[in-house]
Structure formats: C-alpha cells, structure tokens
Write an enzyme that holds these catalytic residues in place. Structure first.
Site, mmCIF file in Angstrom:
data_model
loop_
_atom_site.group_PDB
_atom_site.id
_atom_site.type_symbol
_atom_site.label_atom_id
_atom_site.label_comp_id
_atom_site.label_asym_id
_atom_site.label_seq_id
_atom_site.Cartn_x
_atom_site.Cartn_y
_atom_site.Cartn_z
ATOM 1 N N CYS A 1 -4.867 68.758 29.883
ATOM 2 C CA CYS A 1 -5.566 68.652 31.309
ATOM 3 C C CYS A 1 -5.593 69.546 32.328
ATOM 4 C CB CYS A 1 -4.581 67.549 31.659
ATOM 5 S SG CYS A 1 -5.596 66.439 32.693
ATOM 6 N N HIS B 1 -5.178 63.714 27.403
ATOM 7 C CA HIS B 1 -3.089 63.986 26.538
ATOM 8 C C HIS B 1 -3.031 64.017 25.084
ATOM 9 C CE1 HIS B 1 -1.321 64.850 30.817
ATOM 10 N NE2 HIS B 1 -2.773 64.348 30.814
ATOM 11 N N GLU C 1 -0.557 64.693 23.292
ATOM 12 C CA GLU C 1 0.235 64.275 23.337
ATOM 13 C C GLU C 1 0.732 62.474 22.609
ATOM 14 O OE1 GLU C 1 -0.064 65.540 25.838
ATOM 15 O OE2 GLU C 1 0.367 64.728 28.000
HETATM 16 N N1 GLN Z 1 -3.941 67.393 38.330
HETATM 17 C C1 GLN Z 1 -4.713 67.416 37.918
HETATM 18 C C2 GLN Z 1 -6.227 66.065 37.964
HETATM 19 O O1 GLN Z 1 -6.101 65.494 38.325
HETATM 20 C C3 GLN Z 1 -4.819 67.094 36.508
HETATM 21 C C4 GLN Z 1 -3.754 66.063 36.094
HETATM 22 C C5 GLN Z 1 -3.535 65.877 34.787
HETATM 23 O O2 GLN Z 1 -2.678 67.279 34.212
HETATM 24 N N2 GLN Z 1 -2.510 64.959 34.202
HETATM 25 O O3 GLN Z 1 -7.615 66.430 37.571
#
Ligand code: GLN
Length: 524
Positions: free
Chosen positions: A374, A498, A500
């Site tokens: 992310c 994600h 994970e």
């Molecule tokens: N802050 C970033 C976004 O909102 C990444 C979010 C995250 O890593 N879950 O896109």
C-alpha cells in the site's frame, strides 16, 4: 441449523478468547466439520473503523470492506473462514439499528425496550444464516461489564429457543498463581462462573488460563464449585506461539468434550497442520532478517497481520524470520546493513514518509529484496519518479498538494462503491502474464483487500516502464495500478493492496512466500 459455541470471558480481559474460540473451531475442522466465526463487541462505537489504532491495534479489513478489530483476523487465519460485516457486530450497531427502526416507525408505536427489541436484534445477528456446521461466537468484554449484560441475556434466550443440545457455552477465566503460598487460586474462576449463572448461563466447559497445568484436585474443585464435570475443566497454559494451542487442547480431549455435548460421534482428528508448525518452531534452520520500515511500533499489534504473514512465509520457506523494527522517522541506510530484505508496510500521513522513500531507494540501488504494501508501493513509485525519472518534486497529493502528483485521488473511479472515501475490501486485479507478479501468483486474476485513498496515476505508465519499473497488476478497467515491480532487480515487488489480510498459517501468501524466498537467497 448450525450449532453454536459461545465463548465468554471472566475475571480479567485479554485472556485470548479469540484464539481459544478459533482453536476449538480448528479441532472441529480437523474432524471434517465446517466452522464459521462471529464476534460481538458490546462497546458503543457503531463500527471499529473510527477507533484509534493506538488503542486497538491494527484495523482488519474483510473481503466485503468492513473495518473490524484484529480478532477477526485470528478467525480467518486459523479457520480459513471468510468473514463479512455481519460477523463483527458491536453494541453501537445494535442500538443504531434499533433506534433507526424506532424512528422509521417500524415498531408501530410499541414501547421499545431492551427486552425484546434489543435482544431480538442481537439474536437476529447471531442467527444470520451461514452455510456451516458450527459457528464459534465470541462475546467481547468480561462477564460483569454493564454493556455486556444484554448480550449474555441474548445468548441465554437463544440457547433456550434453539435447545441446549445446539448451543455450548465455553467460559475462559484466570487462575492466578500466588508465589508466596505456592498456590493456584480458583476463587476468581468460581466467582466468574457464578456471575454467568446469574445471567442464566451454565458454562459447559471452562478454559482456565494458568501458568501451569491444573492438577486433578484443582479440576475437581473447580468442577464441583462451578457445576460441571471435572473433565470439562481445561488448562489454558501460556504458550510461546498461538498455533500450539489447538494441540494443547487436543491433548486435553477438548474435541471429546464438545462431541459429548453436541452428541457427535467420536473421531480422531488430523492435526498435521499444527504439528507441522510446532516442528517448524523447534527446527534448527537459518534465520532471515527482515527490516520493517514503519512508524506504529509502540502500538502493540499495530502490524498484527503483517507479522503473521511473514511468520507464515517463514514456515513455507523453512527459515525462521526475524523482524527488525526500523523507525521510518529516523531512518538511515545503516539501519539496513544487517537485513536480508526490506518491507515498507501501509501507513497514513506524511510523518515518516521521507524515511520510507529512502528505504525503497536503498533497496532498489543495493539490490536488496523489497516488498511494498500500500503506502510501501506508493513510496517506491515516488522514489523511482524522483531518482530514476528525474522528477525532483514527484509526490503523492497526500503529502504535498503542490508537487508533481504521481500518486493522487482518482476521483472518477468507482466513487460510488468506496466506503467513505477509502477504497475498502476485496478488488480484482489482472496480472500481466510475463511478469514476476505472474510467477508469484501463478494466475492472471487475483483478488486482494484494500484500505487506502490514493492511487498511482496510470497515465505515467509508459514513462515508468521505459525506465524499468513495470506496472504488472492493474484493475480490470486498466485505470488503477495494483502491482509494480522492477524486472531487473532480484526482487522488487509492491502492491497497492494488503496481502497480509489473506495470508494463511497453512499455506502462507504467494507474495510473502516469494519475498521471504528472495530474502533467504540474499541471506548473508
Ligand atoms: N496513505 C495511503 C493512502 O491512503 C496509503 C494507505 C495504506 O497504506 N493503507 O492511499
């Protein structure tokens, strides 16, 4: 109809009801039964999405985009169950539903009361249909909590309605050990069980958290005071790894107790998946060092699923995985001197971003295996834009509104089905056939869970690919980059999602498995 195992806890909080419930479920699965999980949290927040990760640890995300507390992760991992927004229900949501119905006039002018209106609503959620043999259903909090009372009343009613043969009550307590007298004290357990009885609930099995196994005298005493057979009193002893718990329960014949209660036939369980983990834990095998460049390290469990996924990938690769917490806010390249792989996890806000960008750059230049999750993908893209494409002010609009926006809010994309302003839950991704991502996943169509607001702007694609960073995964409409990689690098792969949240202790997750394999290869 599914049979229900309700788990409550008493004496103190944090006894590990989630793991206990999941472990009971795992014993049933090992005999071929299907198991689903559900959790009720008596607190008044309508959902956990707005709760501070500083109080609650990681925000877990289900396939259907519900933000839940991290216990749901235990259930998905242990049981392989796919949970939804109906499997994580708070007191706040129950009252919200009831009061909204009242405002709509659904109760036709009746006096709205805790019993039956609130209890009926709770029972509706408990009995939401699901195709499974068993539902393990955890009631959060501790017996005696004011908020929890109505939930206990509801499960009492539920058991009375569907029949005691279809419902089992498992209660988790604590037996403290008094150093001075060398005694294990059972009184708090007796009090807790009595408290449950005041709510009309007779515990059918007790799992007593203790530092050592209960003696048969202690079990007999607890059984006598708590009104259940001594054999149904289980020692929940402390273990150094949660995947040892199903084996510990198996050794105490927990399945037989459950089977007795529900009238199931005797059956030998296949516990190999847990035995394999136990063997792995004790194995004398190399240790791979992974540097996590993050900023939520003071919060216990802030990276729960991530830590789990790395552990699972270690099992698959037959190496131990040691995590080095690298504070992004003070990052220097020296922090990476002793690591075999670098991982930048998800995160929000500008704090620490400079260090994460530097870490991605360090991994790219020094050919250290890199995995980005992310935000970890976004910083890799920003770093590449700055230092390879030469766009000095490349940035995300999350961090700098007046810079060159490589990462941005893609306002036109599916705005309608984004919860709030976050892209939440499972989304499909199409993988390019001639890519590392394809080697990793072995398929072109995958689904991964998201929780973010910003996206890489796909109009940069040609420039990035010409310079050596490939967009190897995209949303099916081709608008949202989902995976980037550097083909000329030993392992540089990052996803906008994600992974994970979908890692399993029994199979790992393709991306983590491949990352740990690359780090093991790089191991000095
Ligand atoms: N802050 C970033 C976004 O909102 C990444 C979010 C995250 O890593 N879950 O896109």
């Amino acid at each position: 109809m599914a049979k229900y195992i309700f788990i409550t806890g008493g004496v103190v909080s944090s006894l590990g009801k989630g793991v206990a419930a999941a472990s009971c479920g795992a014993l049933l699965q090992s005999r071929g039964y299907t198991v689903h999980a559900r959790k009720f949290d008596p607190y008044l927040n309508v959902d956990p999405g707005t709760m501070s990760p500083f109080q609650h640890g990681e925000v877990y995300v289900t396939n259907d985009g519900y933000e839940t507390d991290l216990d749901l992760g235990y259930y998905e991992r242990f049981l392989g169950a796919k949970l939804t927004r109906n499997d994580s229900v708070s007191g706040g949501r129950i009252y919200w539903d009831v009061l909204s119905a009242e405002r709509r006039g659904d109760y036709l002018g009746a006096t709205v009361q805790m019993i039956p209106h609130v209890t009926n609503k709770i029972k509706d959620y408990i009995s939401t249909p699901v195709d499974t043999d068993f539902v393990v259903c955890e009631i959060g909090g501790t017996v005696g909590d004011i908020e929890g009372q109505i939930f206990l009343e509801s499960i009492r009613q539920f058991a009375n309605q569907v029949g005691r043969r279809n419902v089992m009550f498992v209660h988790l307590t604590l037996a403290p050990y008094l150093e001075k007298s060398g005694e294990l004290k059972t009184k708090p357990t007796q009090m807790s069980v009595r408290r449950l009885l005041e709510n009309g609930i007779q515990a059918d099995m007790l799992i007593v958290r203790t530092p050592r196994m209960l003696t048969s005298d202690e079990r007999a005493k607890i059984g006598m005071f708590c009104n259940l057979p001594a054999k149904n009193v289980i020692s929940g002893i402390d273990v150094d790894n949660i995947y040892k718990i199903p084996l510990a329960y198996e050794g105490q014949h927990v399945f037989d107790i459950i089977a007795d209660h529900f009238g199931l036939p005797n059956a030998i369980g296949d516990m190999t998946r847990f035995e394999k983990i136990e063997k792995y834990l004790a194995a004398d095998i190399p240790t791979v060092n992974i540097g996590i460049v993050g900023k939520y390290f003071d919060v216990p469990d802030a990276y729960k699923s991530l830590n789990e996924a790395l552990f699972h990938a270690g099992i698959q690769n037959n190496v131990h995985v040691k995590l080095k917490k690298i504070n992004a806010e003070t990052f220097t390249p020296d922090d990476c001197a002793d690591v075999d792989g670098i991982l930048v996890p998800g995160g929000f806000g500008v704090r620490g971003v400079a260090g994460k960008i530097a870490a991605a750059g360090y991994a790219r230049e020094n050919r250290v295996p890199y995995m980005g999750i992310c935000l970890g993908m976004q910083v890799a893209v920003i770093e590449f834009a700055r230092n390879v494409l030469g766009i000095a002010d490349a940035d995300s609009t999350e961090f700098n509104k007046s810079a060159t926006p490589i990462i941005n809010i893609m306002a036109d994309h599916d705005a309608a089905d984004m919860g709030g302003t976050l892209r939440l839950g499972a989304y499909p991704c199409v993988i390019a056939p001639d890519s590392r991502a394809y080697e990793i996943y072995g398929t072109e169509n995958i689904s991964e869970r998201h929780r973010h607001r910003y996206e890489m702007d796909v109009t940069w694609r040609e420039k990035f690919e010409a310079a050596g960073m490939k967009i190897s995964g995209l949303s099916p409409d081709g608008k949202l980059p989902e995976i980037v990689e550097i083909p000329s690098h030993p392992f540089f792969v990052a996803g906008q999602f994600h992974p994970e949240f979908q890692s399993s202790p029994y199979t790992g997750h393709p991306m983590f498995n491949a990352f740990i394999a690359a780090a093991a290869k790089n191991h000095k």
